[in-house]
Scaffold this motif. Structure first.
Motif, PDB file in Angstrom:
ATOM      1  N   UNK A 175       0.840  -1.196   0.000  1.00  0.00           N
ATOM      2  CA  UNK A 175       0.000   0.000   0.000  1.00  0.00           C
ATOM      3  C   UNK A 175       0.875   1.246   0.000  1.00  0.00           C
ATOM      4  N   UNK A 176       0.299   2.416  -0.286  1.00  0.00           N
ATOM      5  CA  UNK A 176       1.078   3.652  -0.181  1.00  0.00           C
ATOM      6  C   UNK A 176       1.536   3.874   1.264  1.00  0.00           C
ATOM      7  N   UNK A 177       2.729   4.435   1.422  1.00  0.00           N
ATOM      8  CA  UNK A 177       3.259   4.625   2.760  1.00  0.00           C
ATOM      9  C   UNK A 177       2.448   5.582   3.606  1.00  0.00           C
ATOM     10  N   UNK A 178       1.689   6.478   2.948  1.00  0.00           N
ATOM     11  CA  UNK A 178       0.902   7.459   3.700  1.00  0.00           C
ATOM     12  C   UNK A 178      -0.424   6.905   4.215  1.00  0.00           C
ATOM     13  N   UNK A 179      -0.781   5.696   3.841  1.00  0.00           N
ATOM     14  CA  UNK A 179      -2.079   5.142   4.237  1.00  0.00           C
ATOM     15  C   UNK A 179      -2.082   4.790   5.723  1.00  0.00           C
ATOM     16  N   UNK A 180      -3.029   5.346   6.456  1.00  0.00           N
ATOM     17  CA  UNK A 180      -3.127   5.069   7.888  1.00  0.00           C
ATOM     18  C   UNK A 180      -3.671   3.661   8.110  1.00  0.00           C
ATOM     19  N   UNK A 181      -3.011   2.909   8.994  1.00  0.00           N
ATOM     20  CA  UNK A 181      -3.391   1.524   9.219  1.00  0.00           C
ATOM     21  C   UNK A 181      -3.032   1.106  10.641  1.00  0.00           C
ATOM     22  N   UNK A 182      -3.557  -0.045  11.037  1.00  0.00           N
ATOM     23  CA  UNK A 182      -3.254  -0.585  12.359  1.00  0.00           C
ATOM     24  C   UNK A 182      -3.490  -2.087  12.341  1.00  0.00           C
ATOM     25  N   UNK A 183      -3.063  -2.753  13.412  1.00  0.00           N
ATOM     26  CA  UNK A 183      -3.198  -4.208  13.511  1.00  0.00           C
ATOM     27  C   UNK A 183      -3.855  -4.548  14.846  1.00  0.00           C
ATOM     28  N   UNK A 184      -4.865  -5.389  14.806  1.00  0.00           N
ATOM     29  CA  UNK A 184      -5.560  -5.791  16.026  1.00  0.00           C
ATOM     30  C   UNK A 184      -4.867  -6.978  16.691  1.00  0.00           C
ATOM     31  N   UNK A 185      -5.086  -7.177  17.997  1.00  0.00           N
ATOM     32  CA  UNK A 185      -4.422  -8.279  18.702  1.00  0.00           C
ATOM     33  C   UNK A 185      -5.087  -9.629  18.455  1.00  0.00           C
ATOM     34  N   UNK A 186      -4.341 -10.684  18.748  1.00  0.00           N
ATOM     35  CA  UNK A 186      -4.920 -12.020  18.821  1.00  0.00           C
ATOM     36  C   UNK A 186      -4.681 -12.535  20.239  1.00  0.00           C
ATOM     37  N   UNK A 187      -5.392 -13.608  20.621  1.00  0.00           N
ATOM     38  CA  UNK A 187      -5.299 -14.086  22.003  1.00  0.00           C
ATOM     39  C   UNK A 187      -5.041 -15.589  22.089  1.00  0.00           C
ATOM     40  N   UNK A 188      -4.589 -16.191  20.994  1.00  0.00           N
ATOM     41  CA  UNK A 188      -4.099 -17.553  21.070  1.00  0.00           C
ATOM     42  C   UNK A 188      -2.706 -17.535  21.690  1.00  0.00           C
ATOM     43  N   UNK A 189      -2.235 -18.671  22.173  1.00  0.00           N
ATOM     44  CA  UNK A 189      -0.974 -18.708  22.909  1.00  0.00           C
ATOM     45  C   UNK A 189       0.248 -18.510  22.016  1.00  0.00           C
ATOM     46  N   UNK A 190       0.137 -18.822  20.747  1.00  0.00           N
ATOM     47  CA  UNK A 190       1.287 -18.747  19.847  1.00  0.00           C
ATOM     48  C   UNK A 190       1.489 -17.319  19.328  1.00  0.00           C
ATOM     49  N   UNK A 191       2.693 -17.051  18.780  1.00  0.00           N
ATOM     50  CA  UNK A 191       3.009 -15.744  18.201  1.00  0.00           C
ATOM     51  C   UNK A 191       2.559 -15.662  16.755  1.00  0.00           C
ATOM     52  N   UNK A 192       2.388 -14.455  16.293  1.00  0.00           N
ATOM     53  CA  UNK A 192       2.326 -14.209  14.857  1.00  0.00           C
ATOM     54  C   UNK A 192       3.483 -13.273  14.528  1.00  0.00           C
ATOM     55  N   UNK A 193       4.125 -13.526  13.390  1.00  0.00           N
ATOM     56  CA  UNK A 193       5.314 -12.777  13.018  1.00  0.00           C
ATOM     57  C   UNK A 193       5.135 -12.215  11.618  1.00  0.00           C
ATOM     58  N   UNK A 194       5.459 -10.944  11.468  1.00  0.00           N
ATOM     59  CA  UNK A 194       5.335 -10.270  10.180  1.00  0.00           C
ATOM     60  C   UNK A 194       6.623  -9.527   9.871  1.00  0.00           C
ATOM     61  N   UNK A 195       6.878  -9.348   8.583  1.00  0.00           N
ATOM     62  CA  UNK A 195       7.999  -8.536   8.122  1.00  0.00           C
ATOM     63  C   UNK A 195       7.438  -7.369   7.319  1.00  0.00           C
ATOM     64  N   UNK A 196       7.763  -6.159   7.742  1.00  0.00           N
ATOM     65  CA  UNK A 196       7.331  -4.954   7.040  1.00  0.00           C
ATOM     66  C   UNK A 196       8.484  -4.413   6.200  1.00  0.00           C
ATOM     67  N   UNK A 197       8.132  -3.773   5.092  1.00  0.00           N
ATOM     68  CA  UNK A 197       9.137  -3.207   4.191  1.00  0.00           C
ATOM     69  C   UNK A 197       8.704  -1.823   3.739  1.00  0.00           C
ATOM     70  N   UNK A 198       9.620  -0.880   3.810  1.00  0.00           N
ATOM     71  CA  UNK A 198       9.410   0.454   3.252  1.00  0.00           C
ATOM     72  C   UNK A 198      10.212   0.601   1.970  1.00  0.00           C
ATOM     73  N   UNK A 199       9.621   1.264   0.995  1.00  0.00           N
ATOM     74  CA  UNK A 199      10.283   1.518  -0.283  1.00  0.00           C
ATOM     75  C   UNK A 199      10.375   3.030  -0.497  1.00  0.00           C
ATOM     76  N   UNK A 200      11.587   3.508  -0.750  1.00  0.00           N
ATOM     77  CA  UNK A 200      11.825   4.926  -0.994  1.00  0.00           C
ATOM     78  C   UNK A 200      12.255   5.066  -2.452  1.00  0.00           C
ATOM     79  N   UNK A 201      11.333   5.534  -3.273  1.00  0.00           N
ATOM     80  CA  UNK A 201      11.536   5.542  -4.725  1.00  0.00           C
ATOM     81  C   UNK A 201      12.482   6.665  -5.135  1.00  0.00           C
TER      82      UNK A 201
END
Length: 208
Positions: A175-201
Motif C-alpha cells: 500500500x502507499x506509505x501514507x495510508x493510515x493503518x493498524x493491527x488488532x491483537x490475537x489471544x491464542x498462545x502462539x506468536x504471529x510474526x510479520x515482516x514490514x518493508x518500506x520503499x523509498x523511490x
C-alpha cells in the motif's frame, strides 16, 4: 444512475507460493535476533505486553532466508508499482525491512510510514486456527482507514471507514506509505510474526 467511485487507493494483496521453508527460516531468524539483541526493542507503533520489533536492517543481514525474501518481496513490489504508474522506479530506489513478533494481546496503533512511497507487510508465521477462533473480528488482521480527510464528516464514516485484510501465513499486503493503518491483537498462545518493508523511490530519475 451511474455511480463513479472516485479517488481510489491502490491496495495490493499477494501470496508467495511454496513458502513453507522460507517462512520457517524467517521465523527462526527473527526469534534469534530477539534472543541475541536483547534491549534493542524499538516498538514504534507496536503496543501490548510482549511485542518485539527488530531494527530496520533485515535486508542488510547475511542470512539465506532474508536474501530469498528480498528477492520475492522485490518482485511483488515491482509488480504492484507497475500497475499503478508508468513512471520508472529508478536505479537508486531504497528498501528497508524489519520483523515484528506479536504475542497474545499485542497490536499496533493507527499509524503511517512517513517518507516511504510504498510499504508492505508479509506474514511468515500465524497461529494455527487464528481465523477459525473469531472469524468475524479477524484478530491480527491488517486494517486500513479511509484516507480522505473530508470523509470523516460523512454519516457512513463510523460504519464504513475501515477495511480489513486477514492475517494468513504466506500472504501480504502492499500500500502507499501514507495510508493510515493498524493491527488488532490475537489471544491464542502462539506468536504471529510479520515482516514490514518500506520503499523509498528514486524520484530524481523522472522529476527533472
Amino acid at each position: 444512475m451511474n455511480i463513479i467511485n472516485s479517488y481510489p487507493t491502490p491496495i495490493g494483496t499477494f501470496e508467495i507460493e511454496d513458502c513453507e521453508s522460507l517462512n520457517k527460516g524467517l521465523t527462526e531468524f527473527i526469534y534469534n535476533i530477539k534472543a541475541v539483541e536483547k534491549g534493542s526493542n524499538y516498538q514504534h507503533s507496536m503496543a501490548g505486553p510482549q511485542g518485539y520489533h527488530t531494527k530496520e536492517d533485515l535486508l542488510s543481514r547475511d542470512n539465506p532466508f532474508i536474501i530469498e525474501f528480498y528477492k520475492k518481496i522485490s518482485e511483488k513490489i515491482i509488480e504492484y508499482y507497475s500497475t499503478i504508474t508508468d513512471d520508472p522506479m529508478g536505479p537508486n530506489t531504497k528498501m528497508a525491512s524489519w520483523g515484528m513478533i506479536y504475542g497474545p494481546g499485542d497490536y499496533s496503533t493507527p499509524h503511517t510510514h512517513p517518507l516511504a512511497d510504498i510499504s508492505s507487510v508479509y506474514y511468515c508465521k500465524v497461529p494455527d486456527g487464528l481465523l477459525k477462533e473469531w472469524p468475524d473480528s479477524m484478530p491480527g488482521a491488517f486494517h486500513y482507514i479511509d484516507p480522505r480527510p473530508a470523509s470523516r464528516w460523512d454519516r457512513n464514516f463510523a460504519t464504513n471507514s475501515v477495511k480489513s485484510i486477514p492475517a494468513k501465513e504466506g500472504t501480504g499486503a502492499i500500500h502507499p506509505g501514507w495510508l493510515e493503518h493498524y493491527v488488532t491483537p490475537h489471544y491464542l498462545k502462539d506468536d504471529r510474526i510479520a515482516i514490514a518493508t518500506n520503499v523509498f523511490i528514486d524520484h530524481g530519475t523522472f522529476f527533472k
